[in-house]
Design a protein around this motif. Structure first.
Motif: not given
Length: 92
Positions: A53-58, A63-65, A70-74
């Motif tokens: 439901a999360t993957l196929f919604s707005t 999640v991408i943000q 959080d993960l790439i720029f820490q």
């Protein structure tokens, strides 16, 4: 040769840790008073349904943000100390 052995060993340790954390999450988790006693299969099915439901919604944009910020720029490390963030970034 040694790289492949160490890589395989680290992958196995990572998978064991991942399975261990998932088993704890599905076996203990949060037990609201009115939902205590939900079987494991139901909890896994609901988690999978919520993931889809999360993957196929707005919400996928959030999640991408979160992945980038959080993960790439820490972001948390940067907020604490800039030099710590630089050192952490240079490690990778």
């Amino acid at each position: 040769m040694i790289f492949n052995i160490l890589f395989g060993f680290s992958a196995v340790v990572c998978l064991i840790g991942f399975i261990f954390r998932l088993s704890i999450w599905f076996s203990q988790g949060i037990h609201p008073p009115n939902l205590a006693g939900i079987p494991l299969a139901t909890r896994v099915a609901q988690a999978f349904k919520a993931l889809l439901a999360t993957l196929f919604s707005t919400k996928i944009l959030l999640v991408i943000q979160s992945i980038f910020v959080d993960l790439i720029f820490q972001k948390r490390i940067f907020a604490k100390n800039f030099l710590r963030w630089v050192a952490h970034t240079l490690i990778f």
